[in-house]
Design a protein around this motif. Structure first.
Motif, short mmCIF file in Angstrom:
data_model
loop_
_atom_site.label_atom_id
_atom_site.label_comp_id
_atom_site.label_asym_id
_atom_site.label_seq_id
_atom_site.Cartn_x
_atom_site.Cartn_y
_atom_site.Cartn_z
N ALA A 53 3.15 -4.19 0.45
CA ALA A 53 2.82 -5.41 1.17
C ALA A 53 1.55 -5.98 0.54
CB ALA A 53 2.59 -5.11 2.65
N SER A 65 5.40 -8.83 3.47
CA SER A 65 5.92 -7.48 3.29
C SER A 65 6.44 -7.30 1.86
CB SER A 65 7.04 -7.23 4.29
OG SER A 65 8.12 -8.13 4.07
N SER A 66 6.73 -6.06 1.50
CA SER A 66 7.16 -5.76 0.13
C SER A 66 8.45 -6.50 -0.23
CB SER A 66 7.34 -4.26 -0.06
OG SER A 66 8.27 -3.76 0.88
N THR A 104 8.95 -10.43 5.80
CA THR A 104 7.99 -10.62 6.88
C THR A 104 6.76 -11.34 6.35
OG1 THR A 104 8.70 -8.63 8.06
CG2 THR A 104 6.50 -9.48 8.57
N VAL A 146 1.99 -1.89 4.68
CA VAL A 146 2.83 -2.73 5.53
C VAL A 146 2.06 -3.94 6.05
CG1 VAL A 146 4.33 -0.84 6.30
CG2 VAL A 146 2.24 -1.35 7.57
N CYS A 147 2.82 -4.93 6.49
CA CYS A 147 2.24 -6.05 7.24
C CYS A 147 2.62 -5.85 8.69
CB CYS A 147 2.80 -7.38 6.74
SG CYS A 147 2.17 -7.91 5.18
N ASP A 148 1.89 -4.99 9.37
CA ASP A 148 2.21 -4.75 10.77
C ASP A 148 1.15 -5.42 11.64
OD1 ASP A 148 1.07 -1.27 10.70
OD2 ASP A 148 0.00 -3.15 10.48
N TRP A 164 -2.47 -5.95 10.26
CA TRP A 164 -2.57 -6.48 8.90
C TRP A 164 -3.89 -7.15 8.62
CZ3 TRP A 164 -3.31 -11.62 7.54
CH2 TRP A 164 -3.16 -12.58 8.55
#
Length: 125
Positions: free
Chosen positions: A33, A52-53, A57, A101-103, A106
């Protein structure tokens, strides 16, 4: 040595557009990400956007939502931030960073392991 390299910064008038690019020589960026952050003197680094990768997202700070667009080209290992309707308060050094990750976390810089050296964006008439 930074593993990410930002480019495309510069001086632009209010209301103008600019596209900054993040490249990753030596790093398989498609596994990560990528976030864009910005910082002005005396202030903490601020999360601007994250992708995201897979690119499925995208997240944006409220201050840039509707004006900035993040995208990526995994074939080229590049991530972009298209900035439209720029305002003087967008003036900052912009950094890209690679992480897991983009959680929901982020916007926390500690979640990103690899960083570039930044590119200056100045919005002024």
């Amino acid at each position: 040595q930074s593993q990410l390299v930002e480019s495309g910064g510069g001086l632009v008038q209010p209301g103008g557009s600019l596209k900054v690019t993040c490249a990753a020589p030596g790093l398989a960026l498609d596994y990560y990400a990528v976030g864009w952050f910005r910082q002005t003197p005396g202030k903490e680094r601020e999360g601007v956007s994250c992708i995201s990768s897979s690119g499925g997202t995208e997240k944006y700070a409220d201050s840039v939502k509707g004006r900035f667009t993040i995208s990526r080209d995994n074939a080229k290992d590049m991530v972009y931030l298209q900035m439209n309707s720029l305002k003087p308060e967008d003036t900052a050094v912009y950094y890209c960073a690679a992480g897991a990750v983009c959680d929901t976390t982020w916007r926390v810089p500690d979640g990103f392991a690899f960083w570039g050296q930044g590119t200056q964006v100045t919005v002024s008439s």
